[in-house]
Design an enzyme around this catalytic site. Structure first.
Site, short mmCIF file in Angstrom:
data_model
loop_
_atom_site.label_atom_id
_atom_site.label_comp_id
_atom_site.label_asym_id
_atom_site.label_seq_id
_atom_site.Cartn_x
_atom_site.Cartn_y
_atom_site.Cartn_z
CG ASP A 113 -3.40 -2.42 4.15
OD1 ASP A 113 -2.55 -1.73 4.76
OD2 ASP A 113 -4.55 -2.02 3.90
CD GLU B 32 -2.68 1.42 2.47
OE1 GLU B 32 -2.58 0.64 3.42
OE2 GLU B 32 -3.56 2.29 2.39
CB ILE C 79 -1.20 -0.72 9.61
CG1 ILE C 79 0.15 -1.07 10.23
CG2 ILE C 79 -2.26 -0.49 10.71
CD1 ILE C 79 0.70 -0.04 11.22
CG ASP C 80 -7.09 -3.09 6.05
OD1 ASP C 80 -7.12 -2.14 5.26
OD2 ASP C 80 -8.09 -3.78 6.32
CB THR D 37 -3.96 3.60 8.78
OG1 THR D 37 -3.26 2.65 7.99
CG2 THR D 37 -2.98 4.63 9.32
CG ASP E 19 -7.78 -1.62 1.49
OD1 ASP E 19 -7.08 -1.31 2.44
OD2 ASP E 19 -8.08 -0.81 0.58
C1 LIP Z 1 -8.80 1.24 5.11
C2 LIP Z 1 -9.81 0.18 4.70
C3 LIP Z 1 -11.20 0.58 5.13
C4 LIP Z 1 -11.58 1.89 4.52
C5 LIP Z 1 -10.56 2.95 4.89
C6 LIP Z 1 -9.16 2.54 4.49
P1 LIP Z 1 -6.14 1.49 5.29
O1 LIP Z 1 -7.51 0.83 4.70
O2 LIP Z 1 -9.52 -1.04 5.28
O3 LIP Z 1 -12.13 -0.41 4.74
O4 LIP Z 1 -12.85 2.26 4.95
O5 LIP Z 1 -10.90 4.13 4.24
O6 LIP Z 1 -9.06 2.43 3.09
O7 LIP Z 1 -5.91 2.73 4.52
O8 LIP Z 1 -6.30 1.74 6.72
O9 LIP Z 1 -5.10 0.47 4.96
#
Ligand code: LIP
Length: 283
Positions: free
Chosen positions: A96, A76, A98-99, A101, A227
Protein backbone atom coordinates in the site's frame (compact mmCIF):
# COMPACT_ATOMS: atom_id res chain seq x y z
CA UNK A 1 5.70 -23.36 -1.47
CA UNK A 2 8.80 -23.65 0.79
CA UNK A 3 9.31 -20.87 3.33
CA UNK A 4 12.04 -18.29 2.65
CA UNK A 5 15.37 -18.80 4.42
CA UNK A 6 16.64 -16.40 7.08
CA UNK A 7 19.19 -15.01 4.61
CA UNK A 8 16.43 -14.37 2.04
CA UNK A 9 14.20 -12.71 4.64
CA UNK A 10 17.12 -10.54 5.80
CA UNK A 11 17.62 -9.30 2.25
CA UNK A 12 13.88 -8.70 1.81
CA UNK A 13 13.78 -6.68 5.04
CA UNK A 14 16.77 -4.55 4.09
CA UNK A 15 15.31 -3.71 0.67
CA UNK A 16 11.80 -3.06 2.01
CA UNK A 17 13.12 -0.67 4.69
CA UNK A 18 15.13 1.33 2.14
CA UNK A 19 12.17 1.56 -0.23
CA UNK A 20 9.66 2.47 2.52
CA UNK A 21 11.94 5.29 3.70
CA UNK A 22 12.18 6.61 0.17
CA UNK A 23 8.39 6.50 -0.12
CA UNK A 24 8.22 8.49 3.11
CA UNK A 25 10.38 11.21 1.57
CA UNK A 26 7.91 11.55 -1.31
CA UNK A 27 5.04 11.86 1.19
CA UNK A 28 6.85 14.36 3.42
CA UNK A 29 7.80 16.50 0.46
CA UNK A 30 4.15 16.78 -0.49
CA UNK A 31 2.83 17.29 3.04
CA UNK A 32 5.42 19.84 4.15
CA UNK A 33 5.23 21.92 1.01
CA UNK A 34 1.45 21.88 1.33
CA UNK A 35 1.25 20.85 -2.31
CA UNK A 36 -1.98 21.03 -4.23
CA UNK A 37 -3.02 17.44 -4.96
CA UNK A 38 -4.81 15.94 -7.91
CA UNK A 39 -7.20 13.28 -6.64
CA UNK A 40 -9.85 11.02 -8.13
CA UNK A 41 -12.38 8.77 -6.48
CA UNK A 42 -12.39 4.99 -6.92
CA UNK A 43 -15.06 2.58 -5.62
CA UNK A 44 -17.04 5.32 -3.81
CA UNK A 45 -16.89 9.15 -3.78
CA UNK A 46 -14.78 9.01 -0.58
CA UNK A 47 -12.40 6.25 -1.69
CA UNK A 48 -9.63 8.46 -3.05
CA UNK A 49 -6.42 8.08 -5.03
CA UNK A 50 -3.95 10.94 -5.55
CA UNK A 51 -1.15 11.28 -8.07
CA UNK A 52 1.20 10.55 -5.15
CA UNK A 53 -0.38 7.14 -4.46
CA UNK A 54 0.30 6.22 -8.09
CA UNK A 55 3.78 7.74 -8.23
CA UNK A 56 4.88 6.11 -4.96
CA UNK A 57 3.43 2.72 -5.92
CA UNK A 58 5.19 2.87 -9.25
CA UNK A 59 8.50 3.60 -7.52
CA UNK A 60 8.04 0.79 -4.97
CA UNK A 61 6.93 -1.91 -7.41
CA UNK A 62 9.65 -1.04 -9.94
CA UNK A 63 12.36 -1.34 -7.28
CA UNK A 64 10.97 -4.53 -5.78
CA UNK A 65 10.57 -6.14 -9.23
CA UNK A 66 14.18 -5.34 -10.05
CA UNK A 67 15.47 -6.89 -6.80
CA UNK A 68 13.04 -9.83 -6.64
CA UNK A 69 12.13 -10.78 -10.24
CA UNK A 70 10.68 -14.15 -9.15
CA UNK A 71 8.24 -12.76 -6.61
CA UNK A 72 4.62 -11.84 -7.33
CA UNK A 73 3.50 -8.25 -6.71
CA UNK A 74 0.24 -6.77 -5.50
CA UNK A 75 -0.07 -3.01 -5.22
CA UNK A 76 -3.24 -1.20 -4.21
CA UNK A 77 -3.38 1.17 -7.16
CA UNK A 78 -2.66 -1.41 -9.86
CA UNK A 79 -4.35 -4.41 -8.23
CA UNK A 80 -7.45 -4.41 -10.42
CA UNK A 81 -5.62 -3.90 -13.73
CA UNK A 82 -6.36 -7.50 -14.78
CA UNK A 83 -9.63 -8.12 -12.92
CA UNK A 84 -10.07 -8.81 -9.20
CA UNK A 85 -6.71 -9.70 -7.58
CA UNK A 86 -6.07 -13.23 -6.32
CA UNK A 87 -3.13 -14.22 -4.13
CA UNK A 88 -0.93 -17.17 -5.12
CA UNK A 89 1.27 -19.28 -2.81
CA UNK A 90 4.40 -17.69 -4.27
CA UNK A 91 6.33 -15.09 -2.27
CA UNK A 92 4.27 -11.96 -2.92
CA UNK A 93 5.03 -8.34 -2.10
CA UNK A 94 1.80 -6.70 -0.97
CA UNK A 95 2.08 -2.94 -1.08
CA UNK A 96 0.00 0.00 0.00
CA UNK A 97 1.98 3.01 -1.23
CA UNK A 98 0.00 5.45 0.94
CA UNK A 99 -2.21 3.82 3.53
CA UNK A 100 -4.52 6.48 4.87
CA UNK A 101 -4.85 8.40 1.60
CA UNK A 102 -7.64 10.59 2.97
CA UNK A 103 -5.46 11.61 5.93
CA UNK A 104 -2.57 12.25 3.53
CA UNK A 105 -4.79 14.53 1.45
CA UNK A 106 -5.68 16.45 4.61
CA UNK A 107 -2.03 16.60 5.76
CA UNK A 108 -2.91 14.54 8.83
CA UNK A 109 -0.29 12.44 10.66
CA UNK A 110 -1.98 9.04 10.23
CA UNK A 111 -0.73 7.91 6.86
CA UNK A 112 2.14 5.63 5.97
CA UNK A 113 3.68 3.26 3.46
CA UNK A 114 2.99 -0.40 4.10
CA UNK A 115 5.09 -3.14 2.47
CA UNK A 116 4.19 -6.71 3.37
CA UNK A 117 5.52 -10.02 2.12
CA UNK A 118 3.33 -13.13 2.09
CA UNK A 119 4.27 -16.74 1.37
CA UNK A 120 1.52 -19.35 1.00
CA UNK A 121 -0.91 -16.42 1.47
CA UNK A 122 0.37 -15.74 5.01
CA UNK A 123 2.25 -12.63 6.07
CA UNK A 124 5.90 -13.35 6.87
CA UNK A 125 7.44 -9.87 6.80
CA UNK A 126 6.20 -6.32 7.20
CA UNK A 127 7.58 -2.80 7.03
CA UNK A 128 5.40 0.19 7.86
CA UNK A 129 6.85 3.69 7.70
CA UNK A 130 4.97 6.77 8.82
CA UNK A 131 6.94 9.93 8.02
CA UNK A 132 4.43 12.09 9.93
CA UNK A 133 4.98 10.08 13.13
CA UNK A 134 8.65 9.42 12.33
CA UNK A 135 8.03 5.73 13.10
CA UNK A 136 9.47 2.79 11.20
CA UNK A 137 7.90 -0.55 12.12
CA UNK A 138 9.36 -3.89 11.07
CA UNK A 139 8.36 -7.48 11.74
CA UNK A 140 9.67 -10.79 10.45
CA UNK A 141 8.21 -14.21 11.21
CA UNK A 142 10.05 -15.78 14.12
CA UNK A 143 12.30 -12.74 14.59
CA UNK A 144 10.16 -10.28 16.56
CA UNK A 145 8.94 -6.82 15.62
CA UNK A 146 10.38 -3.38 16.24
CA UNK A 147 9.60 0.34 16.14
CA UNK A 148 12.63 2.46 15.26
CA UNK A 149 14.75 -0.52 16.33
CA UNK A 150 13.08 -0.94 19.76
CA UNK A 151 11.38 -4.35 20.33
CA UNK A 152 7.58 -4.24 20.34
CA UNK A 153 5.29 -5.86 22.86
CA UNK A 154 1.49 -5.59 22.89
CA UNK A 155 -0.20 -4.18 25.99
CA UNK A 156 -0.88 -6.60 28.86
CA UNK A 157 -4.58 -5.71 28.64
CA UNK A 158 -7.04 -8.57 29.06
CA UNK A 159 -10.21 -6.69 29.93
CA UNK A 160 -12.39 -4.53 27.71
CA UNK A 161 -13.24 -2.05 30.43
CA UNK A 162 -9.61 -0.86 30.57
CA UNK A 163 -9.06 -0.91 26.82
CA UNK A 164 -8.64 1.70 24.12
CA UNK A 165 -10.25 0.41 20.92
CA UNK A 166 -10.10 1.69 17.36
CA UNK A 167 -12.27 1.10 14.34
CA UNK A 168 -12.74 3.08 11.12
CA UNK A 169 -15.63 4.19 9.03
CA UNK A 170 -14.16 2.76 5.84
CA UNK A 171 -14.28 4.50 2.49
CA UNK A 172 -15.45 1.41 0.57
CA UNK A 173 -19.03 1.99 1.73
CA UNK A 174 -20.97 4.68 3.53
CA UNK A 175 -24.33 3.05 2.98
CA UNK A 176 -26.72 4.27 5.71
CA UNK A 177 -27.39 0.67 6.85
CA UNK A 178 -23.68 -0.08 7.28
CA UNK A 179 -22.90 3.22 9.02
CA UNK A 180 -25.89 2.67 11.38
CA UNK A 181 -24.78 -0.86 12.18
CA UNK A 182 -21.20 0.26 12.88
CA UNK A 183 -22.45 3.14 15.04
CA UNK A 184 -24.57 0.68 17.04
CA UNK A 185 -21.47 -1.39 17.76
CA UNK A 186 -19.55 1.79 18.60
CA UNK A 187 -22.35 2.92 20.96
CA UNK A 188 -22.32 -0.41 22.75
CA UNK A 189 -18.54 -0.22 23.12
CA UNK A 190 -18.87 3.26 24.61
CA UNK A 191 -21.58 2.30 27.13
CA UNK A 192 -19.08 1.15 29.75
CA UNK A 193 -17.27 -1.73 28.15
CA UNK A 194 -14.30 0.33 26.92
CA UNK A 195 -12.29 3.24 28.29
CA UNK A 196 -12.49 4.86 24.86
CA UNK A 197 -12.93 4.41 21.12
CA UNK A 198 -10.94 6.05 18.34
CA UNK A 199 -11.41 6.30 14.57
CA UNK A 200 -8.18 7.17 12.76
CA UNK A 201 -7.44 6.77 9.06
CA UNK A 202 -4.82 4.10 8.45
CA UNK A 203 -5.27 0.38 9.07
CA UNK A 204 -1.51 -0.22 8.99
CA UNK A 205 -0.81 2.44 11.63
CA UNK A 206 -3.58 1.19 13.91
CA UNK A 207 -2.22 -2.34 13.65
CA UNK A 208 1.25 -1.06 14.54
CA UNK A 209 -0.35 0.82 17.45
CA UNK A 210 -1.77 -2.47 18.77
CA UNK A 211 1.71 -4.00 18.38
CA UNK A 212 3.19 -1.03 20.29
CA UNK A 213 0.59 -1.24 23.07
CA UNK A 214 -0.93 2.22 22.51
CA UNK A 215 -4.16 0.62 21.30
CA UNK A 216 -5.52 -2.59 22.83
CA UNK A 217 -7.79 -3.59 19.95
CA UNK A 218 -8.62 -2.55 16.39
CA UNK A 219 -11.24 -3.97 14.03
CA UNK A 220 -12.43 -3.12 10.55
CA UNK A 221 -14.48 -4.50 7.68
CA UNK A 222 -13.63 -3.61 4.08
CA UNK A 223 -9.85 -3.45 4.36
CA UNK A 224 -7.75 -5.22 1.72
CA UNK A 225 -4.58 -7.34 1.85
CA UNK A 226 -2.40 -4.30 1.11
CA UNK A 227 -3.81 -2.46 4.15
CA UNK A 228 -3.08 -5.29 6.59
CA UNK A 229 -0.38 -7.71 5.37
CA UNK A 230 2.57 -5.88 6.97
CA UNK A 231 0.63 -5.00 10.13
CA UNK A 232 -0.48 -8.61 10.67
CA UNK A 233 3.03 -10.00 11.09
CA UNK A 234 4.11 -6.94 13.12
CA UNK A 235 1.30 -7.62 15.64
CA UNK A 236 1.83 -11.37 15.76
CA UNK A 237 5.54 -10.91 16.40
CA UNK A 238 4.70 -8.45 19.21
CA UNK A 239 2.62 -11.16 20.91
CA UNK A 240 -0.82 -10.01 19.73
CA UNK A 241 -3.68 -11.71 17.93
CA UNK A 242 -5.00 -11.17 14.40
CA UNK A 243 -8.36 -12.81 13.76
CA UNK A 244 -11.28 -12.68 11.41
CA UNK A 245 -13.95 -10.32 12.71
CA UNK A 246 -16.16 -13.36 13.41
CA UNK A 247 -13.47 -14.86 15.66
CA UNK A 248 -12.25 -17.37 13.06
CA UNK A 249 -8.87 -17.56 11.38
CA UNK A 250 -7.60 -14.38 9.73
CA UNK A 251 -7.48 -14.54 5.94
CA UNK A 252 -5.57 -11.87 3.99
CA UNK A 253 -8.24 -11.96 1.27
CA UNK A 254 -11.34 -11.81 3.49
CA UNK A 255 -11.39 -8.03 3.91
CA UNK A 256 -12.09 -8.01 7.65
CA UNK A 257 -10.09 -8.30 10.82
CA UNK A 258 -9.94 -7.95 14.56
CA UNK A 259 -6.60 -7.39 16.30
CA UNK A 260 -6.19 -7.57 20.06
CA UNK A 261 -3.48 -7.70 22.65
CA UNK A 262 -4.78 -10.93 24.23
CA UNK A 263 -7.15 -13.88 23.67
CA UNK A 264 -9.19 -12.78 26.71
CA UNK A 265 -9.77 -9.36 25.21
CA UNK A 266 -10.61 -10.91 21.82
CA UNK A 267 -13.25 -13.12 23.45
CA UNK A 268 -14.86 -10.20 25.26
CA UNK A 269 -14.86 -7.69 22.39
CA UNK A 270 -16.18 -10.34 19.96
CA UNK A 271 -19.46 -10.53 21.87
CA UNK A 272 -20.09 -6.92 20.74
CA UNK A 273 -18.26 -6.75 17.40
CA UNK A 274 -20.17 -9.85 16.20
CA UNK A 275 -23.31 -7.71 16.20
CA UNK A 276 -22.00 -5.74 13.21
CA UNK A 277 -24.39 -6.57 10.38
CA UNK A 278 -21.96 -7.78 7.72
CA UNK A 279 -24.77 -8.14 5.18
CA UNK A 280 -24.88 -4.31 4.98
CA UNK A 281 -21.17 -4.11 4.10
CA UNK A 282 -21.54 -4.67 0.35
CA UNK A 283 -17.96 -5.91 -0.17
C1 LIP B 1 -7.56 3.00 4.08
C2 LIP B 1 -7.49 2.05 5.27
C3 LIP B 1 -8.44 2.48 6.35
C4 LIP B 1 -9.84 2.50 5.83
C5 LIP B 1 -9.94 3.41 4.63
C6 LIP B 1 -8.96 3.01 3.54
P1 LIP B 1 -6.18 3.54 1.86
O1 LIP B 1 -6.66 2.58 3.09
O2 LIP B 1 -6.21 2.03 5.80
O3 LIP B 1 -8.36 1.58 7.44
O4 LIP B 1 -10.71 2.92 6.83
O5 LIP B 1 -11.23 3.34 4.12
O6 LIP B 1 -9.27 1.73 3.04
O7 LIP B 1 -7.23 3.45 0.83
O8 LIP B 1 -5.99 4.90 2.35
O9 LIP B 1 -4.91 2.88 1.39
Amino acid sequence: MPELSKAELDRCLKEAIGIAKLAGLFMLDCMERNKELTAESKSTPVDMVTEYDKKVEDMILTRLAKEFPDFDMLGEESAYANGPPKLTNKPTWIVDPIDGTLSFMHKSFDCCTSIGLAVNKKAVLGVVYSPGLNELYTGVKGQGSFCNGVPLQVSPQTSLKNSLVSTHFPSFTRSPAFVDSLFNVWKELMKVPTQGCRAYGSAAIDMCSVAKGRLDAYFEVGICAWDVCAGAIIIEEAGGLVLDITGGEFDLENRRLLCTSSPELAKEILTIVKKLDLSTAKL
